[in-house]
Design a protein around this motif. Structure first.
Motif, short mmCIF file in Angstrom:
data_model
loop_
_atom_site.label_atom_id
_atom_site.label_comp_id
_atom_site.label_asym_id
_atom_site.label_seq_id
_atom_site.Cartn_x
_atom_site.Cartn_y
_atom_site.Cartn_z
N LEU A 144 8.02 -4.02 6.75
CA LEU A 144 7.19 -2.83 6.56
C LEU A 144 6.14 -2.74 7.67
N SER A 145 5.86 -1.54 8.12
CA SER A 145 4.76 -1.35 9.06
C SER A 145 3.46 -1.56 8.29
N ARG A 146 2.36 -1.72 9.00
CA ARG A 146 1.07 -1.91 8.31
C ARG A 146 0.73 -0.72 7.43
N GLU A 147 1.04 0.47 7.93
CA GLU A 147 0.75 1.69 7.17
C GLU A 147 1.57 1.73 5.88
N ASP A 148 2.89 1.45 6.01
CA ASP A 148 3.75 1.46 4.82
C ASP A 148 3.34 0.38 3.83
N LEU A 152 2.25 1.00 0.05
CA LEU A 152 2.97 0.32 -1.03
C LEU A 152 1.97 -0.39 -1.95
N VAL A 153 1.02 -1.12 -1.36
CA VAL A 153 0.03 -1.86 -2.15
C VAL A 153 -0.83 -0.89 -2.97
N ALA A 154 -1.26 0.20 -2.33
CA ALA A 154 -2.08 1.20 -3.04
C ALA A 154 -1.31 1.77 -4.23
N GLU A 155 -0.03 2.06 -4.02
CA GLU A 155 0.79 2.60 -5.10
C GLU A 155 0.94 1.58 -6.23
N TYR A 156 1.12 0.31 -5.88
CA TYR A 156 1.24 -0.74 -6.90
C TYR A 156 -0.05 -0.84 -7.71
N LEU A 157 -1.18 -0.80 -7.02
CA LEU A 157 -2.48 -0.93 -7.70
C LEU A 157 -2.77 0.25 -8.62
N VAL A 172 13.04 -1.68 1.00
CA VAL A 172 12.97 -3.13 1.18
C VAL A 172 13.35 -3.81 -0.14
N SER A 173 13.47 -5.12 -0.11
CA SER A 173 13.80 -5.85 -1.34
C SER A 173 12.55 -5.95 -2.23
N PRO A 174 12.75 -6.20 -3.52
CA PRO A 174 11.61 -6.40 -4.41
C PRO A 174 10.72 -7.56 -3.95
N HIS A 175 11.34 -8.59 -3.34
CA HIS A 175 10.57 -9.75 -2.86
C HIS A 175 9.63 -9.35 -1.73
N VAL A 176 10.09 -8.48 -0.84
CA VAL A 176 9.24 -8.01 0.26
C VAL A 176 8.06 -7.23 -0.32
N ALA A 177 8.32 -6.38 -1.31
CA ALA A 177 7.25 -5.62 -1.96
C ALA A 177 6.25 -6.56 -2.62
N LYS A 178 6.75 -7.57 -3.32
CA LYS A 178 5.87 -8.52 -4.00
C LYS A 178 5.01 -9.29 -3.00
N ARG A 179 5.62 -9.75 -1.89
CA ARG A 179 4.85 -10.48 -0.87
C ARG A 179 3.77 -9.60 -0.27
N ALA A 180 4.06 -8.32 -0.07
CA ALA A 180 3.06 -7.38 0.48
C ALA A 180 1.88 -7.26 -0.48
N VAL A 181 2.17 -7.15 -1.77
CA VAL A 181 1.10 -7.04 -2.77
C VAL A 181 0.30 -8.33 -2.83
N ARG A 183 -0.11 -10.57 -0.46
CA ARG A 183 -0.93 -10.70 0.75
C ARG A 183 -2.24 -9.94 0.62
N ALA A 184 -2.17 -8.77 -0.02
CA ALA A 184 -3.35 -7.92 -0.15
C ALA A 184 -4.26 -8.30 -1.32
N THR A 185 -3.65 -8.74 -2.43
CA THR A 185 -4.45 -8.96 -3.64
C THR A 185 -4.75 -10.42 -3.93
N LYS A 186 -3.91 -11.33 -3.45
CA LYS A 186 -4.11 -12.76 -3.71
C LYS A 186 -3.88 -13.56 -2.43
N PRO A 187 -4.68 -13.33 -1.39
CA PRO A 187 -4.40 -13.98 -0.10
C PRO A 187 -4.41 -15.50 -0.15
#
Length: 196
Positions: A144-148, A152-157, A172-181, A183-187
């Protein structure tokens, strides 16, 4: 009886070369697996192979590094073989553990293989450090690009959507989505998981 053992490290690799060599060596039984050599716990077929050996049997391997990843591991396997009265032979290296000189050569080769793996690991780490110093992050490019990823994180939140749904929406895969979230919420937790 000649008993063969073949191993490759990943599912993508093939044991055909080893199997051909073991058949040519006269093995009447062959155990094969696709597992990392880093831990004996993950090598189920090796455990089965060693348990099947009896007095007078010869364990045949393509190379000594197919059966042991460290000198300690090799010495433990040699002790197990000695306890049941079996020996080990490599089809590509001059090994014969029926005499003390052969045991010594096996131990030397095991130590050399361990040194080689350590040197490869050190070079790999040094390469990663140098790449980071040049501003390059080792590994694959992010899906995912930084913007995407931010979207994605904003939509999850906001709630109401699963990782599966986010993965489908952003391609992307669900794992990629989870890792993105993560990274942003639980660094801190994300970094800890990456080190494990």
């Amino acid at each position: 009886m000649m008993v063969g053992y073949a191993r490759v490290s990943t599912q993508d690799q093939d044991t055909a070369l080893q199997l051909d060599a073991l058949a040519k060596a006269g093995c009447s039984a062959v155990f094969q697996e696709k597992a990392s050599g880093a831990s004996r716990r993950g090598r189920v077929e090796l455990a089965r192979c060693l348990a099947s050996l009896q007095r007078g049997d010869v364990l045949v391997v393509y190379k000594i590094d197919r059966i042991a990843r460290s000198l300690f591991d090799l010495l433990e396997i040699l002790r197990q073989l000695e306890a049941v009265g079996a020996t080990i032979k490599s089809v590509t290296e001059p090994l014969d553990t029926t005499n003390s000189m052969g045991v010594f050569v096996v131990q030397i080769l095991g130590a050399v293989a361990q040194l080689e793996r350590s040197m490869i690991r050190e070079r790999s780490i040094a390469g990663q450090v140098a790449a980071r110093a040049r501003g390059r992050v080792p590994g694959r490019e992010r899906a995912l690009s930084r913007e995407d990823e931010a979207a994605l994180v904003a939509e999850y939140l906001r709630g109401g959507i699963t990782y599966q749904g986010l993965g489908l929406k952003y391609g992307v895969s669900p794992h990629v989505a989870k890792r993105a979230v993560y990274r942003a919420t639980k660094p801190a937790e994300y970094l800890r998981r990456q080190r494990c």
